[in-house]
Motif scaffolding. Structure first.
Motif, mmCIF file in Angstrom:
data_model
loop_
_atom_site.group_PDB
_atom_site.id
_atom_site.type_symbol
_atom_site.label_atom_id
_atom_site.label_comp_id
_atom_site.label_asym_id
_atom_site.label_seq_id
_atom_site.Cartn_x
_atom_site.Cartn_y
_atom_site.Cartn_z
ATOM 1 N N ASP A 194 0.853 -1.153 -0.113
ATOM 2 C CA ASP A 194 -0.030 0.234 0.089
ATOM 3 C C ASP A 194 0.902 1.281 0.019
ATOM 4 N N GLU A 195 0.159 2.510 0.496
ATOM 5 C CA GLU A 195 1.142 3.586 0.377
ATOM 6 C C GLU A 195 2.230 3.732 1.349
ATOM 7 N N TYR A 196 2.570 2.727 2.148
ATOM 8 C CA TYR A 196 3.469 2.742 3.079
ATOM 9 C C TYR A 196 4.806 1.459 3.005
ATOM 10 N N GLY A 197 4.663 1.239 1.516
ATOM 11 C CA GLY A 197 5.631 0.202 1.192
ATOM 12 C C GLY A 197 5.508 -0.263 -0.163
ATOM 13 N N GLY A 198 6.636 -0.864 -0.687
ATOM 14 C CA GLY A 198 6.591 -1.018 -2.165
ATOM 15 C C GLY A 198 7.794 -0.236 -2.915
ATOM 16 N N THR A 199 7.728 0.869 -2.727
ATOM 17 C CA THR A 199 8.643 1.737 -3.175
ATOM 18 C C THR A 199 9.168 2.983 -2.026
ATOM 19 N N PRO A 200 10.324 3.588 -2.660
ATOM 20 C CA PRO A 200 11.034 4.305 -1.588
ATOM 21 C C PRO A 200 10.072 5.540 -1.295
ATOM 22 N N GLU A 201 9.292 6.079 -2.225
ATOM 23 C CA GLU A 201 8.463 7.225 -1.644
ATOM 24 C C GLU A 201 7.390 6.693 -0.783
ATOM 25 N N ASN A 202 6.914 5.411 -0.920
ATOM 26 C CA ASN A 202 5.907 4.885 0.014
ATOM 27 C C ASN A 202 6.692 4.383 1.397
ATOM 28 N N MET A 203 7.819 3.830 1.173
ATOM 29 C CA MET A 203 8.393 3.307 2.540
ATOM 30 C C MET A 203 9.063 4.401 3.668
ATOM 31 N N ILE A 204 9.327 5.542 2.951
ATOM 32 C CA ILE A 204 9.960 6.646 3.887
ATOM 33 C C ILE A 204 8.775 7.483 4.425
ATOM 34 N N ARG A 205 7.265 7.081 4.067
ATOM 35 C CA ARG A 205 6.174 7.935 4.381
ATOM 36 C C ARG A 205 5.967 8.084 5.958
ATOM 37 N N PHE A 206 5.999 7.042 6.640
ATOM 38 C CA PHE A 206 5.853 6.837 8.108
ATOM 39 C C PHE A 206 6.881 7.357 8.756
ATOM 40 N N VAL A 244 15.953 3.798 -0.864
ATOM 41 C CA VAL A 244 15.124 4.301 0.288
ATOM 42 C C VAL A 244 15.488 5.280 0.834
ATOM 43 N N PHE A 245 16.951 5.067 1.303
ATOM 44 C CA PHE A 245 17.470 6.155 2.336
ATOM 45 C C PHE A 245 17.968 7.228 1.262
ATOM 46 N N ASP A 246 18.599 6.962 0.074
ATOM 47 C CA ASP A 246 18.623 8.086 -0.931
ATOM 48 C C ASP A 246 17.591 9.238 -0.829
ATOM 49 N N LEU A 247 16.282 8.744 -1.035
ATOM 50 C CA LEU A 247 14.986 9.508 -0.884
ATOM 51 C C LEU A 247 14.972 10.298 0.512
ATOM 52 N N LEU A 248 15.045 9.191 1.416
ATOM 53 C CA LEU A 248 14.898 9.937 2.922
ATOM 54 C C LEU A 248 15.714 10.794 3.192
ATOM 55 N N LEU A 249 16.964 11.036 2.968
ATOM 56 C CA LEU A 249 18.123 11.927 3.142
ATOM 57 C C LEU A 249 17.780 13.242 2.712
ATOM 58 N N ALA A 250 17.214 13.041 1.256
ATOM 59 C CA ALA A 250 17.048 14.186 0.325
ATOM 60 C C ALA A 250 15.850 15.073 1.142
ATOM 61 N N GLU A 251 14.894 14.346 1.563
ATOM 62 C CA GLU A 251 13.645 14.730 2.271
ATOM 63 C C GLU A 251 14.089 15.606 3.620
ATOM 64 N N LEU A 252 14.729 14.702 4.478
ATOM 65 C CA LEU A 252 15.217 15.302 5.621
ATOM 66 C C LEU A 252 16.037 16.638 5.334
ATOM 67 N N GLU A 253 17.143 16.829 4.469
ATOM 68 C CA GLU A 253 17.672 17.666 4.445
ATOM 69 C C GLU A 253 16.811 19.022 4.345
ATOM 70 N N GLN A 254 15.722 18.941 3.728
ATOM 71 C CA GLN A 254 14.984 20.139 3.554
ATOM 72 C C GLN A 254 14.072 20.404 4.970
ATOM 73 N N ARG A 255 14.232 19.557 5.933
ATOM 74 C CA ARG A 255 13.400 19.959 7.236
ATOM 75 C C ARG A 255 14.281 20.494 8.387
ATOM 76 N N ASP A 256 15.467 20.869 8.153
ATOM 77 C CA ASP A 256 16.224 21.622 9.164
ATOM 78 C C ASP A 256 15.964 20.933 10.472
ATOM 79 N N LEU A 257 16.324 19.836 10.547
ATOM 80 C CA LEU A 257 16.347 19.198 12.050
ATOM 81 C C LEU A 257 17.363 19.719 12.764
ATOM 82 N N ALA A 258 17.402 19.364 13.903
ATOM 83 C CA ALA A 258 18.544 19.751 14.900
ATOM 84 C C ALA A 258 19.806 18.971 14.597
ATOM 85 N N PHE A 259 19.732 17.740 14.272
ATOM 86 C CA PHE A 259 20.688 16.927 13.814
ATOM 87 C C PHE A 259 20.000 15.662 13.370
#
Length: 347
Positions: A194-206, A244-259
């Motif tokens: 479903d939308e939480y699995g199968g593709t990188p976009e879905n697997m990083i959703r949660f 999966v992590f390539d996409l996750l890191l790109a998304e996280l970089e936009q979120r300005d987390l503390a670390f």
């Protein structure tokens, strides 16, 4: 040789650390039977306040997240009040402390929460028994429904708000080491279609839903995340995880987390699908503040920071053996060696 470890470091406009040495999260299983932090825990953390930042032992966000005995929670008023004693002790000594928010997912056990289902991305269990309680065999989990996932996201955000009420300076979301969020990020444990699995976009959703819910509640400046792009603990690796992590890191970089904090026991481990060490992979794909960890000494950490491999270092077991770790390193004094018998008490 380790002077750079003692330079102040600004995580953002809200939080400045006195030095670059973090105390890594270290599960001690020393809360009381209601999962309330004790005075001994307050004293233990207070003695280590010279760290630039303490990351607490992992703290469960709700009862069904528990997978180990006497791990503290952050979901009841009594637990919040217990943590206030801890954060007060740290702040009185000039330190800062983040709460690490935890749900163990498929390595939870119903023994700890009075029965019921174990939740995970998919109905794929792990083999073996619960550490410290070998009579408890891991269960096959239930694949979380959309309603379950929505509730989990809300409970992570509430736990973050509870952490601020308990006096923490911020939170680190535990998205590493084979626990719930990490289980959504690896093909070994996420078999969803479903939308939480199968593709990188879905697997990083949660993971992103949790991050966004928490930053929306307490601010991105007080929110950090720990990740394990290299599967190594209660998890089998899969070459598809890299995407999966390539996409996750790109998304996280936009979120300005503390670390962002690597989850690894030994950073000399290499993963073929990451092209080497987990820390090198993350540094190559994420430009914001990065915390290294994994069997570093003060000298090797100082060298790695000097070579821009990461910005901050989290130190684990040496902090158990040396409450005054920072002072000893600064003075060039010999450290007390860690031994497993030290786990029997909080010193």
């Amino acid at each position: 040789m380790t002077d750079n470890l003692f330079h102040p470091y600004a995580l953002n406009n809200t939080i400045e650390l006195n030095n670059r040495i973090l105390m890594a999260p270290l599960t001690r299983c020393m809360a009381d039977d209601d999962l309330v932090p004790t005075q001994a825990m307050a004293d233990y953390y207070g003695r280590r306040s010279e760290a630039g930042l303490i990351i607490s032992e992992a703290v469960i966000i709700r009862p069904d997240g528990q997978g180990y005995p006497n791990t503290p929670g952050l979901f009841s008023p009594e637990q919040i009040n217990g943590w206030l004693k801890v954060t007060d002790a740290v702040h009185e000594n000039g330190g800062k402390i983040f709460a690490q928010l935890w749900h163990t997912g498929r390595v939870a056990h119903p023994h700890f929460f009075g029965g019921g289902e174990v939740l995970a991305p998919s109905a794929v269990g792990v083999e073996g028994t619960v550490p410290r309680m070998r009579e408890l065999v891991y269960q096959t989990p239930k694949a979380a429904s959309h309603q379950d996932i929505a509730r989990l996201v809300k409970d992570y955000a509430q736990a973050a708000a509870n952490a601020i009420d308990a006096g923490f300076d911020g939170v680190e979301i535990h998205g590493a080491n084979g626990y719930l969020i990490d289980q959504f990020l690896h093909h070994d444990s996420n078999r969803r279609s479903d939308e939480y699995g199968g593709t990188p976009e879905n697997m990083i959703r949660f993971a992103l839903e949790v991050v966004d819910a928490i930053t929306g509640r307490i601010g991105s400046d007080r929110t950090a995340l720990r990740i394990s792009p290299g599967a190594y603990f209660n998890m089998a690796g899969d070459s598809r995880d890299r995407n999966v992590f390539d996409l996750l890191l790109a998304e996280l970089e936009q979120r300005d987390l503390a670390f962002l904090h690597i989850g690894i026991f030994d950073d000399s481990m290499e993963f073929d699908y990451l092209g080497g060490r987990a820390s090198s992979y993350v540094r190559g794909n994420y430009r914001n503040t990065l915390v290294g960890v994994g069997s570093y000494s003060a000298d090797s950490a100082s060298a790695a920071i000097g070579e821009d491999k990461f910005d901050l270092i989290a130190i684990g077991r040496p902090f158990i053996a040396n409450p005054d770790y920072v002072a000893k390193v600064r003075a060039g004094e010999e450290l007390t060696p860690y031994s497993e018998d030290m786990l029997a008490s909080l010193v």
